[in-house]
Design an enzyme around this catalytic site. Structure first.
Site, PDB file in Angstrom:
ATOM      1  N   ASN A 139       1.616   7.942   0.231  1.00 48.99           N
ATOM      2  CA  ASN A 139       1.513   6.498   0.377  1.00 48.99           C
ATOM      3  C   ASN A 139       0.599   6.059   1.528  1.00 48.99           C
ATOM      4  O   ASN A 139       0.154   4.916   1.563  1.00 48.99           O
ATOM      5  CB  ASN A 139       2.946   5.963   0.578  1.00 48.99           C
ATOM      6  CG  ASN A 139       2.993   4.590   1.179  1.00 48.99           C
ATOM      7  OD1 ASN A 139       2.721   3.605   0.498  1.00 48.99           O
ATOM      8  ND2 ASN A 139       3.327   4.510   2.464  1.00 48.99           N
ATOM      9  N   TYR A 184     -12.139   0.479  -0.239  1.00 51.44           N
ATOM     10  CA  TYR A 184     -10.699   0.457  -0.524  1.00 51.44           C
ATOM     11  C   TYR A 184     -10.456   0.492  -2.032  1.00 51.44           C
ATOM     12  O   TYR A 184      -9.680   1.314  -2.539  1.00 51.44           O
ATOM     13  CB  TYR A 184     -10.096  -0.809   0.096  1.00 51.44           C
ATOM     14  CG  TYR A 184      -8.591  -0.936  -0.028  1.00 51.44           C
ATOM     15  CD1 TYR A 184      -7.750  -0.156   0.765  1.00 51.44           C
ATOM     16  CD2 TYR A 184      -8.010  -1.840  -0.913  1.00 51.44           C
ATOM     17  CE1 TYR A 184      -6.370  -0.273   0.677  1.00 51.44           C
ATOM     18  CE2 TYR A 184      -6.635  -1.967  -1.014  1.00 51.44           C
ATOM     19  CZ  TYR A 184      -5.816  -1.184  -0.216  1.00 51.44           C
ATOM     20  OH  TYR A 184      -4.445  -1.299  -0.309  1.00 51.44           O
ATOM     21  N   LYS A 206      -8.698   3.539  -4.159  1.00 55.80           N
ATOM     22  CA  LYS A 206      -7.400   3.294  -4.800  1.00 55.80           C
ATOM     23  C   LYS A 206      -7.492   3.419  -6.327  1.00 55.80           C
ATOM     24  O   LYS A 206      -6.538   3.856  -6.981  1.00 55.80           O
ATOM     25  CB  LYS A 206      -6.890   1.902  -4.406  1.00 55.80           C
ATOM     26  CG  LYS A 206      -6.514   1.792  -2.926  1.00 55.80           C
ATOM     27  CD  LYS A 206      -5.302   2.647  -2.617  1.00 55.80           C
ATOM     28  CE  LYS A 206      -4.807   2.479  -1.208  1.00 55.80           C
ATOM     29  NZ  LYS A 206      -3.581   3.220  -0.926  1.00 55.80           N
ATOM     30  N   THR A 242       3.581  -6.334   5.415  1.00 54.25           N
ATOM     31  CA  THR A 242       3.495  -5.158   6.294  1.00 54.25           C
ATOM     32  C   THR A 242       2.351  -5.440   7.270  1.00 54.25           C
ATOM     33  O   THR A 242       1.600  -6.402   7.078  1.00 54.25           O
ATOM     34  CB  THR A 242       3.136  -3.904   5.478  1.00 54.25           C
ATOM     35  OG1 THR A 242       1.791  -4.066   4.992  1.00 54.25           O
ATOM     36  CG2 THR A 242       4.073  -3.676   4.298  1.00 54.25           C
TER      37      THR A 242
END
Ligand SMILES: NC(=O)c1ccc[n+]([C@@H]2O[C@H](COP(=O)([O-])OP(=O)(O)OC[C@H]3O[C@@H](n4cnc5c(N)ncnc54)[C@H](OP(=O)(O)O)[C@@H]3O)[C@@H](O)[C@H]2O)c1
Length: 254
Positions: A90, A157, A161, A192
């Site tokens: 993760n 990113y 991903k 987060t």
């Protein structure tokens, strides 16, 4: 309670956010957890918290870009708990942001190393341990970015991903016969430190919330519940899947 009784899980990115919430939930459900990230103090705090709740955790600080670290985590699971059943790969970073023309090669590589090569390294060492156990569940954290939406400024990113989804499909095909499942979870906006970095003002947070059909972002625990499903035998026929847990951001146009 006890949906993971007798199982052992590695959770990377456990010092914060989704990983931390998931490690706590796995332990509450009876799993032994090996928790991983670079910040050792945060890992030690989480270990102590899990122990105080009656669970079992061992922590090892390191960098997921490092092959020796991936190997050491599996070794820790085997030595402390007798094997490995679940791996939640993760850990991730937003990495090099900005228009493609301005992204440095170094930034691009660093982002892919952290988000994608780390997953390859994790699987490379986790699969043999799961084989020895007669099966297992590999779970990777992807995202809607680069899968359902092309957000400007997030090329490295998005590519890293989206790459995880390809990796998951191949792992699932390679190891289904050995009862090893591989799946990706695609969270929506989640509360987060990483989520806060994207939505860093009340206005941008409100904008991000509004992009979701549910008109809010997730608590990390809401993502953890879906990871638990993929980790547990309740998802025994789910493999090779990219599962959105995204509050509808990928389908919302309102
Ligand atoms: N928040 C969102 O809106 C959102 C949406 C979709 C997907 N995601 C994905 O969810 C995952 C978890 O992110 P989060 O939102 O929970 O963010 P977070 O709270 O910032 O957590 C990121 C975690 O990754 C770890 N990490 C980063 N680079 C690492 C490295 N090189 N080696 C070891 N550990 C590393 C961090 O630990 P250390 O700093 O201690 O190393 C931290 O524990 C990420 O893969 C992210 O891309 C997040």
């Amino acid at each position: 309670m006890n949906r993971l009784e007798g199982k052992t899980a590695i959770v990377t990115g456990a010092s914060s956010g989704i990983g931390r919430a998931t490690a706590r939930l796995f332990a509450d459900e009876g799993a032994n957890v090996v928790i991983a990230a670079r910040r050792g103090r945060e890992l030690d705090e989480l270990s102590a918290e899990i122990a105080a709740r009656g669970g079992n955790a061992v922590a090892l600080a390191g960098d997921v870009r490092d092959a020796a670290y991936a190997q050491a985590l599996v070794q820790l699971a085997t030595e402390n708990f007798g094997g490995l059943d679940i791996a939640f790969n993760n850990a991730g970073t937003l990495g090099a942001m900005g228009p493609v023309r301005d992204v440095s090669l170094e930034g691009w590589r660093e982002t892919l190393d952290t988000n994608l090569t780390s997953a390859f390294l994790g699987a490379k060492y986790q699969v043999p341990a799961m084989r020895a156990r007669g099966g297992g569940s590999l779970i990777f954290t992807s995202t809607f970015v680069g899968h359902a939406i092309g957000f400007p400024g997030m090329a490295a990113y998005a590519a890293s991903k989206a790459g995880l989804i390809g990796l998951v499909q191949v792992l699932a095909a390679e190891h289904g016969v050995e009862n090893i499942r591989a799946n990706a979870i695609l969270p929506g906006g989640t509360d987060t430190p990483m989520g806060a970095a994207v939505a860093d003002t009340p206005e941008s947070r409100s904008l991000v919330e509004g992009m979701h059909a549910l008109k809010r972002i997730a608590a990390p625990e809401e993502i953890a519940w879906s990871v638990l499903h993929l980790a547990s035998d309740e998802s025994s026929f789910v493999t090779g899947a990219a599962i959105s847990v995204d509050g509808g951001i990928s389908i919302s146009r309102t």
